[in-house]
Write a protein that holds these residues in place. Structure first.
Motif, PDB file in Angstrom:
ATOM      1  N   LEU A 138       0.824  -1.208   0.000  1.00 13.02           N
ATOM      2  CA  LEU A 138       0.000   0.000   0.000  1.00 13.02           C
ATOM      3  C   LEU A 138       0.858   1.257   0.000  1.00 13.02           C
ATOM      4  O   LEU A 138       1.921   1.294   0.611  1.00 13.02           O
ATOM      5  CB  LEU A 138      -0.896   0.012   1.237  1.00 13.02           C
ATOM      6  CG  LEU A 138      -1.791  -1.214   1.440  1.00 13.02           C
ATOM      7  CD1 LEU A 138      -2.481  -1.127   2.796  1.00 13.02           C
ATOM      8  CD2 LEU A 138      -2.808  -1.314   0.317  1.00 13.02           C
ATOM      9  N   ARG A 139       0.366   2.287  -0.656  1.00 10.75           N
ATOM     10  CA  ARG A 139       1.073   3.567  -0.662  1.00 10.75           C
ATOM     11  C   ARG A 139       0.863   4.312   0.653  1.00 10.75           C
ATOM     12  O   ARG A 139       1.676   5.161   1.019  1.00 10.75           O
ATOM     13  CB  ARG A 139       0.607   4.429  -1.835  1.00 10.75           C
ATOM     14  CG  ARG A 139       0.914   3.820  -3.194  1.00 10.75           C
ATOM     15  CD  ARG A 139       0.580   4.761  -4.327  1.00 10.75           C
ATOM     16  NE  ARG A 139       1.509   5.877  -4.372  1.00 10.75           N
ATOM     17  CZ  ARG A 139       1.480   6.829  -5.312  1.00 10.75           C
ATOM     18  NH1 ARG A 139       0.555   6.795  -6.257  1.00 10.75           N
ATOM     19  NH2 ARG A 139       2.344   7.809  -5.289  1.00 10.75           N
ATOM     20  N   THR A 183       0.973   3.402  10.332  1.00 11.96           N
ATOM     21  CA  THR A 183       0.778   2.675  11.585  1.00 11.96           C
ATOM     22  C   THR A 183       2.123   2.462  12.276  1.00 11.96           C
ATOM     23  O   THR A 183       2.745   1.414  12.155  1.00 11.96           O
ATOM     24  CB  THR A 183       0.107   1.309  11.326  1.00 11.96           C
ATOM     25  OG1 THR A 183       0.837   0.605  10.307  1.00 11.96           O
ATOM     26  CG2 THR A 183      -1.327   1.486  10.868  1.00 11.96           C
ATOM     27  N   GLY A 184       2.575   3.481  12.950  1.00  6.87           N
ATOM     28  CA  GLY A 184       3.816   3.366  13.702  1.00  6.87           C
ATOM     29  C   GLY A 184       5.050   3.673  12.870  1.00  6.87           C
ATOM     30  O   GLY A 184       4.979   4.248  11.791  1.00  6.87           O
TER      31      GLY A 184
END
Length: 556
Positions: A270-271, A275-276
């Motif tokens: 995914l572009r 998430t962290g």
């Protein structure tokens, strides 16, 4: 406006301020004739460079060992010596005889190991006695886990096309070659996401993508040999960075094996994934010091339907800067490359290849422009208009425009052929650096003056330096400073270092633009990074690799 087939003679006429009825130069005329007799191809394919295409003037066994060149480096006593027991364990993992090149128990394997021990420039050479070729991520995991537990140092190796000695051993480290992990795993023909193993050769990946109407967002002169895992490990820039940006932006995810054998599966497609911590970024440019990249997920743009290339001569570096500014303004969305070459680099290509120059006269500087778009007629018209404008303004002295695929490859050959020409002429001290554009070429002139003043530059054999030349990616302020020598000579290195790095530091440049630090630039990192940054890097290294087995003696 001139028609497409008349572009080359038009450029020659404008350059000479002749009446509109004047004839074209022989070179331009031949280009125009060829354009009328051959159909124009709209898509540039990659060159057909072969793996290990560069020719060497010095046999690997005659290359001085890095441990002798850098006597201050001492083998780390934490690391154990290889034994037959170790070799037997690796054979049990890898199975195939071809996956293990054993010089520990078999003296006859020395010749097979030598290509992994020395770099292609014949400047760095190690004492490796064992080469392992894993075929899967699980193989890599088992190898690293065992090495970490048994105190065995390793050097990950891709195509071994780097410039700073980062991919070859210094002492007796095990070379882990990724050449067998070369599969293309998946491609999303809608989203343009490619997933491939780290040992995939760059040109193979790009040719696969070409069959799908896409392009790999990285292009290098070593495309026929380099591997995409190594490209990530060195954060390679190359010819397409101006258009597509760096690997820090195009890589979506990686799979990597940590020194203790833990597999980090961060193979995101995914572009957007906020998430962290973005852990993959630590491995891009880490030169194999934190772990081994085994798989790559990368965003690939659609391949342009139309490509155009122009090659022109200029009388000064100041005019080259003006040409670049005009190109950004007039060509903007279709500009994909802007390459700079000085006259000296082109003379070396002529000397080695005997090829006829693209322009009738010689110039102090040359530039190559590539445009990539979707409409050949529209893009060609924009490029012609640009060239007419810069020639009318006196920025460009003369130029030619490729009319077909053959001419596109021929013009690119004057840029991409510099490295190979240098390799035919002896040793080369290479500095791949970033400098603010206004000062970029001044480094070449100042280095040439310094080498000359030291009595090292000349046309006879008693002078070790043959020439000092510069070329590179003007689009991203990346200079390739090359000092061509008849032989490697300590006096030359002492003349160049730390002078080059001090010069760059004074102008807030970077001592490494594309190829990393490796062994060559390890002790000079302070010229581009402050103490706080270096200490943080060491803490990251210590956290990932507390036993220090990953590519030791390099980087920091």
């Amino acid at each position: 406006m001139a028609s497409r087939c008349r572009a080359a003679p038009l450029l020659a006429r404008v350059a000479r301020r002749a009446p509109s009825t004047s004839t074209a130069t022989p070179a331009a005329a031949s280009a125009s004739t060829l354009a009328r007799t051959q159909p124009r191809l709209q898509v540039r394919c990659l060159s057909t460079s072969r793996p290990r295409a560069l020719q060497h003037t010095v046999p690997a066994r005659q290359v001085k060992f890095s441990s002798e060149t850098y006597p201050e480096l001492k083998r780390d006593e934490r690391f154990n010596k290889l034994t037959q027991e170790h070799v037997d364990y690796f054979r049990g993992i890898l199975g195939s005889e071809s996956a293990v090149i054993d010089g520990v128990t078999n003296d006859k394997a020395a010749d097979d190991i030598e290509p992994f021990n020395a770099d292609w420039m014949r400047k760095y050479r190690g004492h490796c006695q064992l080469v392992l070729k894993p075929g899967s991520t699980d193989d890599v995991s088992k190898i690293l886990k065992y090495c970490n537990e048994n105190g065995l140092a390793v050097v990950p190796q891709g195509g071994n096309t780097g410039l700073v000695g980062g991919s070859v051993p210094v002492f007796d480290e095990i070379v882990i070659s990724m050449s067998r992990m070369n599969k293309i795993i998946d491609f999303d023909e809608v989203g343009g996401t490619l997933v491939a193993e780290a040992g995939t050769i760059l040109e193979v990946a790009d040719q696969f993508l070409a069959s799908k109407g896409y392009i790999f967002p990285l292009d290098l002169g070593a495309k026929g040999s380099c591997q995409i895992g190594g490209n990530l490990a060195t954060n390679a820039g190359g010819l397409r960075l101006l258009r597509y940006g760096s690997l820090h932006g195009t890589v979506l995810g990686i799979e990597a094996v940590l020194p203790d054998g833990t597999v980090l599966d961060d193979l995101c497609k995914l572009r957007k994934n906020n998430t962290g911590y973005d852990l993959k970024q630590l491995f891009i440019g880490a030169e194999g010091t934190l772990g081994i990249i085994t798989k790559v997920s990368i965003q690939c743009p659609q391949r342009s339907k139309a490509q155009n290339v122009a090659f022109f001569g200029l009388e000064s570096y100041e005019l080259a800067q003006q040409a670049f500014r005009e190109a950004k303004g007039q060509l903007s969305e279709i500009l994909s490359a802007f390459e700079l070459m000085d006259g000296g680099s082109q003379e070396l290509v002529v000397k080695v290849t005997n090829n006829k120059r693209p322009l009738e006269d010689d110039y102090p500087f040359y530039c190559l422009i590539e445009t990539s778009g979707s409409n050949a007629e529209h893009d060609g018209a924009k490029l012609e208009t640009f060239l007419e404008d810069v020639m009318e303004k006196g920025i460009v002295a003369d130029g030619t425009l490729a009319e077909n695929e053959t001419q596109i490859k021929a013009l690119w050959g004057w840029r991409e052929g510099i490295t190979e020409a240098l390799s035919h002429l002896g040793g080369t001290y290479k500095y791949d650096v970033s400098i603010p554009l206004a000062d970029m070429y001044q480094l070449v002139e100042d280095t040439r003056a310094r080498v000359d003043a030291a009595g090292l530059l000349g046309d006879t054999d008693e002078h070790p330096v043959r020439a000092v030349v510069g070329y590179g990616h003007m689009g991203d302020a990346n200079l390739h400073l090359n000092i061509s020598t008849r032989r490697f000579d300590k006096r030359v290195e002492e003349c160049l270092e730390p002078f080059v790095y001090e010069w760059i530091q004074a102008r807030q440049g970077s001592i490494s633009a594309e190829h990393g630090l490796g062994l060559q630039k390890k002790k000079y990192i302070g010229y581009s990074r402050n103490d706080t940054a270096v200490q943080l890097m060491r803490r990251v290294k210590s956290m990932f690799d507390p036993n220090g087995i990953m590519n030791p003696y390099k980087y920091i």
